[in-house]
Design a protein around this motif. Structure first.
Motif, short mmCIF file in Angstrom:
data_model
loop_
_atom_site.label_atom_id
_atom_site.label_comp_id
_atom_site.label_asym_id
_atom_site.label_seq_id
_atom_site.Cartn_x
_atom_site.Cartn_y
_atom_site.Cartn_z
N VAL A 89 0.82 -1.31 -0.02
CA VAL A 89 0.09 0.19 -0.21
C VAL A 89 0.83 1.11 0.11
N MET A 90 0.73 1.99 -1.00
CA MET A 90 1.45 3.54 -1.15
C MET A 90 0.48 4.45 -0.53
N ARG A 91 0.91 5.28 0.45
CA ARG A 91 -0.08 6.39 0.96
C ARG A 91 -0.37 7.16 -0.51
N SER A 92 -1.65 7.70 -0.65
CA SER A 92 -2.11 8.45 -1.58
C SER A 92 -3.61 8.93 -1.55
N ASN A 93 -3.85 10.04 -2.31
CA ASN A 93 -5.31 10.29 -2.19
C ASN A 93 -5.69 9.70 -3.68
#
Length: 668
Positions: free
Chosen positions: A212-216
């Protein structure tokens, strides 16, 4: 601000482009001239990164203090996610700097995806792996054997980790070697999911891991979030900083998902990889985002990723060239199309070689979509701009414009972001009328653009004009009268193909371009070579991947094209729920168009209950023409239909339902 995807898409209000068609867009140009400076002083080499974690924290605290002083913004709490514990800002060894991708390392084999930049694959819903097709459909992965003249379903797996619940939008898929990469967005996990599957030579899928890559939410009605150059995955992710909480809780980070374990984001962009331009950013006026480019190398079940990010206003559009990612930023709360005012902007260039610092340039206006960009071989960036907003993101590409211009600026002018593109680098252009959506494409030496409809129903007053110019010499613009509006622009080799509806029919017009050696100013740049009309039909797909053109071997002036179609008058938004009626295939013989045949969907496959568990809206469509070697297929929902050229016509030979694993898989 986060726009949640819903089963009924949040369409924007149609904007009328009712201003008169001008030879030059005076409002845009006059205001542009007053705001641009052509500073030719010695240009700094690039943007400045923060020197340390302490400097970054001090800068963020200053912005947070400014935000808290403005009480009216306190009520506008960011709702992207709850604040998470502040992680260590030391880059972990498992997320070490990834090697830079090489353009020469482009994946071998013939692409079946209609990509913008040669050698840069784009995340899509169907890819080829050796003897198999791999299809991403409504939260599931399917493989279909096509080797040894077969057409046979092989495997089906959930496109997410076992026992994860699949609470995400699984939109895109890429294949690197023997790894299938599924990309989705999870509101619950607060970021972009990257799910790895192994695929063997028999087409069997094995789940490996989830990151999981933090993003909107990365979603765009036209663009794609992921790219693949060689074996290097490239992701663009926006991160909108929340100054109500701790803004560092929204910095680039990733973690490997494990069942029953808490989210444990680990930073992948230390302060020395966070860049800023010279302009100060005000979180109370425009919002601040970290525009993040992440590159990842696959090592079995592991992803080794690193990221670079630039601080800027929240509105965004991005384009991936062979060696860099361009991000165009404008204030998220900036002007909208009705204002008829140019919006201040900046464009950032983030090299894929992590040893090079990003650069930037102040600009005006907003691109229509990713196809508005071209990094040309002569060392320039070319961008078709609309003067006003709205801020690029989500559905903004589907709005019109009052005034447009071409920005053509040398790459050498990019620097630390303190200088502006000079006024003479903007070239005002005629604005298309009568259509709610603008289309644009660079084809060979030319930029072609026009207006039409994509997501909405056909309008009787739709534009029947296309505009064409040489992007290297944009002073002369030619308008071409078409028998239809401009809903799609594609390339037939070096020639433009314009597709659009009119009167309930679907039209295909091929343009013959002026030879490159012709220099007479009076010579017509283009003419309509031929128009084919598909009666009682509309486009079945609006995304660029819905089209494909396969040139014949030899002189490259002939070939076969395919495009999904639906019944007359169908609005584009229905592709989110319904498969196309069929795929039409046209023969191109030196720009003479003729019907090769159509491969149609069976009525029994429409509207079936597939017990969908995740990602149950087709945000990226569901139908594609596929050309694999000399074979021709049509993907429509859960069906694959194969055709064969027999005495000059395309005839159906067999079809399968790969969800049910049955069908006529023998040649007729």
């Amino acid at each position: 601000m986060v726009c949640l995807r819903t089963h009924t898409p949040p369409f924007m209000k149609a904007i009328s482009a009712g201003s008169a068609l001008l030879a030059f867009c005076l409002v845009f140009f006059v205001l542009l001239v007053s705001g641009c400076s052509a500073n030719k002083a010695t240009q700094p080499t690039g943007l400045r990164a923060f020197a340390s974690e302490n400097e970054l924290k001090s800068w963020l605290q200053e912005k947070k203090n400014l935000y808290e002083k403005n009480e009216k913004h306190l009520s506008r709490r960011a709702s992207a996610s709850d604040a998470m514990p502040m992680p260590s800002m030391e880059a972990p060894s498992s997320m070490a700097e990834a090697p830079s991708p090489s353009p020469e390392a482009a994946a071998s084999g013939e692409s079946i995806t209609n990509v913008q930049t040669a050698g840069v694959d784009e995340g899509g819903i169907v890819k080829a792996h050796k003897n198999h097709l791999v299809i991403l459909r409504r939260g599931r992965l399917f493989t279909v054997k096509i080797g040894d003249d077969a057409l046979q379903p092989v495997d089906m797996q959930d496109a997410f980790a076992p026992d994860s619940g699949g609470n995400a939008w699984y939109d895109e898929m890429l294949i690197s070697g023997d790894t299938v990469v599924v990309i989705g967005y999870s509101y619950g996990k607060g970021g972009t999911e990257v799910i790895l599957f192994g695929i063997d030579d028999g087409g069997r899928l094995t789940y490996r891991s989830t990151y999981v890559m933090r993003s909107n939410d990365y979603y765009s009605s036209r663009n794609y979030a992921s790219r693949l150059i060689g074996n290097t995955l490239i992701f663009y992710t926006p991160l909108y900083l929340n100054f109500y909480g701790n803004p560092q809780d929204y910095f680039p980070a990733a973690y490997r998902w494990q069942k029953d374990e808490k989210n444990d984001f680990r930073p992948i962009a230390p302060a020395t990889r966070i860049y800023r331009a010279t302009d100060d950013l005000d979180p109370t006026r425009e919002g601040i985002a970290l525009h993040t480019v992440t590159t990842c190398e696959i090592d079995g079940d592991r992803l080794d990723c690193s990221a670079s990010a630039v601080l800027g206003p929240a509105g965004r559009e991005f384009y991936v060239a062979r060696d860099a990612v361009y991000v165009w930023t404008v204030p998220f709360y900036g002007r909208h199309a009705a204002s008829e005012q140019p919006v201040s902007a900046s464009v950032f260039r983030l090299p894929l070689n992590a040893r090079e610092a990003p650069t930037a340039l102040k600009t005006y206006g907003s691109p229509i979509d990713q196809f508005s960009f071209l990094e040309s071989a002569d060392g320039h960036l070319n961008v078709l701009l609309r003067a006003e907003g709205p801020a690029p993101s989500m559905w903004a590409s589907e709005q019109g414009s009052h005034d447009i211009a071409l920005l053509r600026t040398p790459l050498r002018d990019f620097g630390d972001g303190s200088t502006s593109a000079p006024r003479e680098h903007y070239h005002p252009l005629p604005t298309p009328k009568g259509g709610a959506s603008l289309q644009n494409r660079y084809i060979g030496d030319y930029l072609v653009y026009g207006a039409g409809q994509t997501w909405r129903r056909e309008q009787e007053n739709a534009s029947d004009l296309a505009h064409l110019l040489k992007w290297s010499n944009p002073e002369r613009v030619e308008s071409i009268t078409l028998p239809h509006r401009v809903d799609r622009i594609e390339a037939l080799g070096k020639a433009p193909l314009l597709v659009g509806g009119k009167g309930g029919d679907l039209h295909f017009s091929a343009l013959a371009l002026q030879p490159s050696g012709a220099r007479q100013a009076t010579t017509q740049m283009a003419r309509i070579a031929d128009t084919f009309v598909l009666k009682d039909a509309a486009q079945g797909e609006t995304r660029s991947h819905g089209f494909f053109y396969k040139p014949d071997a030899g002189d490259g002036e002939s070939g076969l094209l395919g495009l999904p179609y639906a019944g007359s008058g169908r609005s584009g938004w229905q592709q989110l729920r319904h498969a196309s009626s069929g795929v039409i295939f046209l023969k191109n013989n030196r720009l003479n168009l003729s019907e090769a045949g159509a491969l149609t969907a069976s009525s029994s496959a429409q509207g079936r209950n597939d017990q969908c568990k995740a990602s149950c809206t087709d945000w990226y469509g569901n139908s594609r023409p596929l050309f694999v070697g000399k074979r021709v297929f049509a993907l429509m929902g859960y069906e694959i239909v194969e055709g064969e050229m027999i005495q000059g016509s395309l005839k159906e030979t067999r079809r399968i339902d790969f969800f049910q694993g049955k069908g006529n898989a023998r040649r007729n």
